[in-house]
Design a protein around this motif. Structure first.
Motif, PDB file in Angstrom:
ATOM      1  N   VAL A  93       0.656  -1.227   0.029  1.00 24.84           N
ATOM      2  CA  VAL A  93      -0.098  -0.111  -0.102  1.00 24.84           C
ATOM      3  C   VAL A  93       0.691   1.228  -0.198  1.00 24.84           C
ATOM      4  CG1 VAL A  93      -1.843   1.374   1.224  1.00 24.84           C
ATOM      5  CG2 VAL A  93      -1.910  -1.231   1.013  1.00 24.84           C
ATOM      6  N   LEU A  94       1.586   1.125   1.178  1.00 28.72           N
ATOM      7  CA  LEU A  94       2.446   2.769   1.309  1.00 28.72           C
ATOM      8  C   LEU A  94       3.588   2.908   0.008  1.00 28.72           C
ATOM      9  CD1 LEU A  94       2.837   2.366   4.912  1.00 28.72           C
ATOM     10  CD2 LEU A  94       1.207   3.567   3.530  1.00 28.72           C
ATOM     11  N   ILE A  95       4.070   1.986  -0.447  1.00 23.31           N
ATOM     12  CA  ILE A  95       5.044   2.122  -1.468  1.00 23.31           C
ATOM     13  C   ILE A  95       4.415   2.716  -2.829  1.00 23.31           C
ATOM     14  CG2 ILE A  95       6.730   1.201  -3.055  1.00 23.31           C
ATOM     15  CD1 ILE A  95       7.748  -0.309  -0.556  1.00 23.31           C
ATOM     16  N   PRO A  96       3.306   1.841  -3.195  1.00 24.13           N
ATOM     17  CA  PRO A  96       2.684   2.418  -4.502  1.00 24.13           C
ATOM     18  C   PRO A  96       2.024   3.967  -4.251  1.00 24.13           C
ATOM     19  CG  PRO A  96       2.060   0.220  -4.177  1.00 24.13           C
ATOM     20  CD  PRO A  96       2.848   0.551  -2.993  1.00 24.13           C
ATOM     21  N   VAL A  97       1.511   4.054  -2.925  1.00 23.52           N
ATOM     22  CA  VAL A  97       0.907   5.533  -2.727  1.00 23.52           C
ATOM     23  C   VAL A  97       2.202   6.483  -3.053  1.00 23.52           C
ATOM     24  CG1 VAL A  97      -0.136   6.919  -1.008  1.00 23.52           C
ATOM     25  CG2 VAL A  97      -0.833   4.706  -1.577  1.00 23.52           C
ATOM     26  N   GLY A  98       3.306   6.160  -2.515  1.00 25.05           N
ATOM     27  CA  GLY A  98       4.414   7.140  -2.382  1.00 25.05           C
ATOM     28  C   GLY A  98       4.962   7.179  -3.877  1.00 25.05           C
ATOM     29  N   ILE A  99       4.739   6.273  -4.591  1.00 23.69           N
ATOM     30  CA  ILE A  99       5.014   6.328  -5.978  1.00 23.69           C
ATOM     31  C   ILE A  99       4.252   7.361  -6.722  1.00 23.69           C
ATOM     32  CG2 ILE A  99       5.606   5.236  -8.174  1.00 23.69           C
ATOM     33  CD1 ILE A  99       6.588   2.702  -6.089  1.00 23.69           C
ATOM     34  N   VAL A 100       3.143   7.159  -6.642  1.00 20.33           N
ATOM     35  CA  VAL A 100       1.940   7.969  -7.116  1.00 20.33           C
ATOM     36  C   VAL A 100       2.171   9.451  -6.897  1.00 20.33           C
ATOM     37  CG1 VAL A 100      -0.445   8.554  -7.192  1.00 20.33           C
ATOM     38  CG2 VAL A 100       0.392   6.217  -7.594  1.00 20.33           C
ATOM     39  N   LEU A 101       2.458   9.751  -5.492  1.00 12.97           N
ATOM     40  CA  LEU A 101       2.512  10.974  -5.246  1.00 12.97           C
ATOM     41  C   LEU A 101       3.981  11.933  -5.586  1.00 12.97           C
ATOM     42  CD1 LEU A 101       1.562  10.664  -1.280  1.00 12.97           C
ATOM     43  CD2 LEU A 101       0.428  11.921  -3.133  1.00 12.97           C
ATOM     44  N   ILE A 102       4.804  10.955  -5.810  1.00 15.87           N
ATOM     45  CA  ILE A 102       5.958  11.432  -6.384  1.00 15.87           C
ATOM     46  C   ILE A 102       5.893  11.750  -7.809  1.00 15.87           C
ATOM     47  CG2 ILE A 102       8.633  10.893  -7.182  1.00 15.87           C
ATOM     48  CD1 ILE A 102       8.720   9.397  -4.400  1.00 15.87           C
ATOM     49  N   VAL A 103       4.937  10.791  -8.693  1.00 14.71           N
ATOM     50  CA  VAL A 103       4.692  11.186 -10.091  1.00 14.71           C
ATOM     51  C   VAL A 103       3.733  12.478 -10.162  1.00 14.71           C
ATOM     52  CG1 VAL A 103       3.502  10.294 -11.805  1.00 14.71           C
ATOM     53  CG2 VAL A 103       5.391   8.611 -10.793  1.00 14.71           C
ATOM     54  N   LEU A 104       2.858  12.676  -9.047  1.00 10.81           N
ATOM     55  CA  LEU A 104       2.086  13.846  -9.274  1.00 10.81           C
ATOM     56  C   LEU A 104       2.817  14.983  -8.907  1.00 10.81           C
ATOM     57  CD1 LEU A 104      -1.238  12.514  -7.574  1.00 10.81           C
ATOM     58  CD2 LEU A 104      -1.104  13.297  -9.886  1.00 10.81           C
ATOM     59  N   SER A 105       3.612  14.756  -8.219  1.00 12.96           N
ATOM     60  CA  SER A 105       4.777  16.176  -7.872  1.00 12.96           C
ATOM     61  C   SER A 105       5.512  16.586  -8.894  1.00 12.96           C
ATOM     62  CB  SER A 105       5.438  15.865  -6.469  1.00 12.96           C
ATOM     63  OG  SER A 105       4.872  15.648  -5.322  1.00 12.96           O
ATOM     64  N   VAL A 106       5.967  15.438  -9.638  1.00 17.94           N
ATOM     65  CA  VAL A 106       6.840  15.808 -10.774  1.00 17.94           C
ATOM     66  C   VAL A 106       6.023  16.364 -11.917  1.00 17.94           C
ATOM     67  CG1 VAL A 106       8.595  14.945 -12.476  1.00 17.94           C
ATOM     68  CG2 VAL A 106       8.856  14.406 -10.097  1.00 17.94           C
ATOM     69  N   ALA A 107       4.857  15.807 -12.079  1.00 21.65           N
ATOM     70  CA  ALA A 107       4.080  16.118 -13.295  1.00 21.65           C
ATOM     71  C   ALA A 107       3.457  17.477 -13.297  1.00 21.65           C
ATOM     72  CB  ALA A 107       3.153  15.073 -13.520  1.00 21.65           C
ATOM     73  N   ASN A 108       3.225  18.001 -11.748  1.00 24.67           N
ATOM     74  CA  ASN A 108       2.405  19.126 -11.598  1.00 24.67           C
ATOM     75  C   ASN A 108       3.293  20.164 -10.930  1.00 24.67           C
ATOM     76  OD1 ASN A 108      -0.350  18.316 -12.389  1.00 24.67           O
ATOM     77  ND2 ASN A 108      -0.024  16.682 -10.780  1.00 24.67           N
ATOM     78  N   ARG A 109       4.271  20.499 -11.496  1.00 29.02           N
ATOM     79  CA  ARG A 109       5.383  21.764 -10.987  1.00 29.02           C
ATOM     80  C   ARG A 109       4.790  22.991 -11.157  1.00 29.02           C
ATOM     81  NH1 ARG A 109      10.406  18.553 -13.041  1.00 29.02           N
ATOM     82  NH2 ARG A 109       9.370  19.618 -14.456  1.00 29.02           N
TER      83      ARG A 109
END
Length: 113
Positions: A10-26
């Motif tokens: 759970v936590l690792i995929p959520v972390g990966i999604v949050l990192i991808v969202l952060s990079v994509a929405n700068r």
């Protein structure tokens, strides 16, 4: 074991999604708090979009936690009441047990032949 499984699944995929969202929405976005004059700089805030996403997630978690806490208040109150009652009954049982032992000790009469 279960905690490690939760972390991996759970936590690792959520972390990966949050990192991808952060990079994509700068890109910077302006949040205007004055609906009548959006160009008013006193009531506006400019920040990267992912900051607003994270704040929304954190605010949702806090509000959800508070709602859960208040909705479960009656159950916590009942548990406290029943715990006090259980302690009271255990104390009463111990008193009765010691009383029964005292009575049994006095009732021992020597058997004559």
């Amino acid at each position: 074991m279960v905690r490690k499984l939760v972390n991996v699944l759970v936590l690792i995929p959520v972390g990966i999604v949050l990192i991808v969202l952060s990079v994509a929405n700068r890109q910077s976005v302006t949040l205007a708090l004055n609906p009548f004059r959006p160009e008013d700089s006193m009531l506006s805030l400019t920040a990267p979009f992912f900051v607003y996403l994270f704040l929304a997630v954190i605010l949702g978690m806090v509000i959800g936690s508070l709602a859960t806490w208040f909705s479960q208040g009656k159950h916590r109150k009942r548990a406290r009441t029943e715990a006090r009652e259980a302690v009271k009954w255990h104390t009463e049982a111990d008193k009765q047990k010691s009383r029964a032992e005292a009575i049994a000790a006095q009732a021992v009469v020597p058997v004559s032949k």
